[in-house]
Design a protein around this motif. Structure first.
Motif, short mmCIF file in Angstrom:
data_model
loop_
_atom_site.label_atom_id
_atom_site.label_comp_id
_atom_site.label_asym_id
_atom_site.label_seq_id
_atom_site.Cartn_x
_atom_site.Cartn_y
_atom_site.Cartn_z
N ASN A 13 32.69 41.27 33.82
CA ASN A 13 32.24 40.81 35.14
C ASN A 13 33.05 41.38 36.29
N TYR A 14 34.26 41.87 36.00
CA TYR A 14 35.16 42.33 37.06
C TYR A 14 35.70 43.70 36.70
N ILE A 224 37.57 42.36 42.05
CA ILE A 224 36.31 42.86 42.59
C ILE A 224 35.27 42.75 41.49
N SER A 225 34.21 42.02 41.79
CA SER A 225 33.16 41.79 40.80
C SER A 225 32.24 43.00 40.70
N LYS A 226 31.43 43.01 39.66
CA LYS A 226 30.48 44.12 39.49
C LYS A 226 29.44 44.16 40.60
N GLU A 227 29.28 43.03 41.31
CA GLU A 227 28.37 43.01 42.47
C GLU A 227 29.05 43.51 43.74
N GLY A 228 30.35 43.79 43.68
CA GLY A 228 31.07 44.29 44.85
C GLY A 228 31.66 43.21 45.72
N LYS A 243 47.04 32.44 50.87
CA LYS A 243 46.03 33.05 51.74
C LYS A 243 44.98 33.73 50.88
N VAL A 244 43.70 33.39 51.10
CA VAL A 244 42.61 33.95 50.31
C VAL A 244 41.57 34.52 51.26
N PHE A 245 41.21 35.78 51.04
CA PHE A 245 40.18 36.46 51.81
C PHE A 245 39.05 36.84 50.83
N GLN A 246 37.82 36.67 51.28
CA GLN A 246 36.68 37.07 50.45
C GLN A 246 35.65 37.79 51.30
N PHE A 247 35.12 38.90 50.76
CA PHE A 247 34.09 39.64 51.47
C PHE A 247 33.36 40.53 50.48
N ALA A 248 32.18 40.97 50.88
CA ALA A 248 31.41 41.91 50.07
C ALA A 248 31.65 43.32 50.58
N ILE A 249 31.81 44.25 49.65
CA ILE A 249 32.05 45.64 50.05
C ILE A 249 30.84 46.17 50.81
N GLU A 250 31.10 46.78 51.95
CA GLU A 250 30.03 47.34 52.77
C GLU A 250 29.58 48.68 52.19
#
Length: 252
Positions: A13-14, A224-228, A243-250
């Motif tokens: 998955n990652y 980083i997940s397989k979905e990005g 501190k935790v940051f989360q975002f989807a790769i552009e």
């Protein structure tokens, strides 16, 4: 940054997992991980003395991380190695192109190990080996010698991360951070000989370092997940908050 373990395509998955300890003198001024004001797509901590970084990612999925190569007899070079990490994250260059340019000026810096690329393709370069290496799938680690050098802390972190990945479908950030907290020194007969006094080899041998003036200051987990989808977690030693940051790769 003195210890990095990274798993490439080693989990269903990652495809990318990184855990790392940054070891530094306590007096060196540092800002915690944040999206930089001058480069808003870049997420990293910042060395406020030289304005570079030891580890960072971008919203487009670029990754860079750095460790120093331990050689105490070397004359100190003026250029900061932290600029190598930051410059890659700021650039539009591919990892191979960038590392080729770094190789052409590698003698301008003290010894370093540099990991750059994206979550599905990572490259390694050391100016003490002078070879650009495309990293194989699997679990790798680097401390203050070349990649996968069999130091006790390197072997322990590789084994710990490999075991965790093989037993978990999903991840708990705090459990991954726990892998970075081993503070037991290595036995004297397993210590490397890097040119520092024996008491320093002992002090520097654990995954987590603690001494009067120098030690582990920051612990980082990146998945980083397989979905990005990116999760970037940072723990500053001595502070309670994570501190935790989360975002989807552009997309490019």
């Amino acid at each position: 940054m003195c210890l990095i373990a990274v798993a490439l395509h080693a989990h269903e998955n990652y495809p990318f997992v990184l855990i790392a300890n940054r070891d530094e003198f306590y007096e060196r001024p540092t800002k915690q991980a944040h999206f930089w004001e001058d480069i808003p797509e870049l997420l990293a901590g910042r060395d406020l003395k030289s304005m570079g970084t030891w580890l960072g990612v971008t919203k487009k999925g670029k990754i860079a991380a750095l460790t120093n190569y331990r050689e105490p007899a070397e004359d100190t070079k003026e250029k900061s190695r932290g600029e190598l990490t930051a410059d890659f994250l700021k650039s539009e260059q591919s990892a191979e192109t960038y590392l080729t340019k770094v190789g052409n000026k590698g003698d301008e810096y003290n010894g370093f190990n540099l990991l750059v690329g994206k979550f599905n393709e990572l490259y390694y370069y050391s100016n003490r080996q002078n070879e650009i290496i495309s990293m194989d799938d699997g679990v790798h680690a680097v401390s203050n010698h070349l990649m996968n050098t069999s130091w006790p802390k390197v072997d322990f972190i590789k084994e710990g991360l490999s075991h965790y990945l093989s037993h978990h479908e999903e991840f708990d950030i705090n459990e991954l951070l726990q892998l970075l907290k081993r503070a037991e020194p290595a036995p004297d007969d397993q210590l490397p000989n890097t040119g520092v006094p024996l008491e320093w080899e002992r002090m520097l041998s654990p995954i987590f370092i603690s001494s009067k003036l120098y030690g582990t200051r920051t612990q980082t987990v990146i998945t980083i997940s397989k979905e990005g989808n990116v999760t970037f977690a940072e723990k500053t030693v001595g502070m309670e908050d994570l501190k935790v940051f989360q975002f989807a790769i552009e997309s490019s």
